[in-house]
Every structure is written in structure tokens, then in C-alpha cells.
Write a protein that holds these residues in place. Structure first.
Motif, PDB file in Angstrom:
ATOM      1  N   HIS A  55      32.831  33.348  36.263  1.00 49.22           N
ATOM      2  CA  HIS A  55      32.963  31.875  36.410  1.00 49.22           C
ATOM      3  C   HIS A  55      31.608  31.195  36.607  1.00 49.22           C
ATOM      4  O   HIS A  55      30.818  31.604  37.466  1.00 49.22           O
ATOM      5  N   ASP A  72      34.255  30.235  31.723  1.00 52.97           N
ATOM      6  CA  ASP A  72      34.283  31.655  32.042  1.00 52.97           C
ATOM      7  C   ASP A  72      33.704  32.427  30.867  1.00 52.97           C
ATOM      8  O   ASP A  72      33.925  32.064  29.706  1.00 52.97           O
ATOM      9  N   TYR A 124      47.479  34.834  39.903  1.00 55.46           N
ATOM     10  CA  TYR A 124      46.530  35.405  40.867  1.00 55.46           C
ATOM     11  C   TYR A 124      47.194  35.646  42.219  1.00 55.46           C
ATOM     12  O   TYR A 124      47.071  36.737  42.797  1.00 55.46           O
ATOM     13  N   TYR A 155      41.382  38.227  38.673  1.00 53.49           N
ATOM     14  CA  TYR A 155      40.401  37.151  38.758  1.00 53.49           C
ATOM     15  C   TYR A 155      40.920  36.027  39.639  1.00 53.49           C
ATOM     16  O   TYR A 155      42.052  35.570  39.473  1.00 53.49           O
ATOM     17  N   ASP A 205      34.085  35.877  41.795  1.00 51.24           N
ATOM     18  CA  ASP A 205      34.516  35.571  40.431  1.00 51.24           C
ATOM     19  C   ASP A 205      33.306  35.571  39.495  1.00 51.24           C
ATOM     20  O   ASP A 205      32.833  34.523  39.078  1.00 51.24           O
ATOM     21  N   SER A 227      46.878  39.058  38.413  1.00 47.58           N
ATOM     22  CA  SER A 227      45.545  38.847  37.879  1.00 47.58           C
ATOM     23  C   SER A 227      44.510  39.249  38.924  1.00 47.58           C
ATOM     24  O   SER A 227      44.667  38.933  40.103  1.00 47.58           O
TER      25      SER A 227
END
Length: 94
Positions: free
Chosen positions: A91, A60, A36, A43, A88, A41
Motif C-alpha cells: 500500500h 497497491d 480482512y 492484507y 501493509d 484476506s
């Protein structure tokens, strides 16, 4: 059946819902966090040692965004935290 399982079952009434991640090790979280931070990424990932996934208190989901939104509202009404409020939307945490 636990609350997370009930949520997934509820979502599947409206379309496909897939659990993509539940409990993670510290090393797995570190890998996701590095991905990330480096931009590989889209997310968000919490720094290792701080993720609710590492404590078995997060999961998730993959689903149509409308289903995720509905499930997020339900999860929040049940007292959980939906990750959309911090960017997110896949999540969910207890």
C-alpha cells in the motif's frame, strides 16, 4: 507523469511491478474490509469510508518484496506514506 507513475516506472527498472488497485468504491472497500476482518484476506483493509483508495489517493503494488521495500523508501522520501509501517507493504498513499 505523476509521482505514482514515476514510482512504478522506477520499480520496473529492477523487476516486474504491477498495479493491483487504485480507486475503489465504498462498496468495494466494504467487501475488502469484511474479507480482512473474517480472516479471508491477509492484507489489511481500512473500514469503508476511511480508505484513501476511496478518495483516489492510494494505490497497491505487486512486486518482489525487495523492490517494494526500495519503492517504499523512495515514496516516503517523496513525502508519501508507505503502508509497511502499518503492516501493509503493498500500500502506498499520498
Amino acid at each position: 507523469m505523476g509521482a505514482a507513475e514515476q514510482l512504478v516506472a522506477l520499480g520496473r527498472r529492477y523487476g516486474p511491478v504491477r498495479v493491483t488497485s487504485v480507486r475503489r468504491s465504498y462498496l468495494s472497500q466494504a467487501r475488502l474490509y469484511r474479507s480482512y476482518v473474517s480472516g479471508r484476506s491477509t492484507y489489511p483493509a481500512a473500514p469503508p469510508g476511511t480508505s484513501y483508495h476511496e478518495y483516489g489517493r492510494a494505490f497497491d503494488l505487486e512486486a518482489d518484496p525487495r523492490i517494494l521495500s526500495y519503492l517504499g523508501q523512495v515514496w516516503s522520501a517523496w513525502g508519501g506514506t508507505w503502508g509497511a509501517k502499518f503492516g501493509d507493504p503493498i500500500h502506498f498513499q499520498a
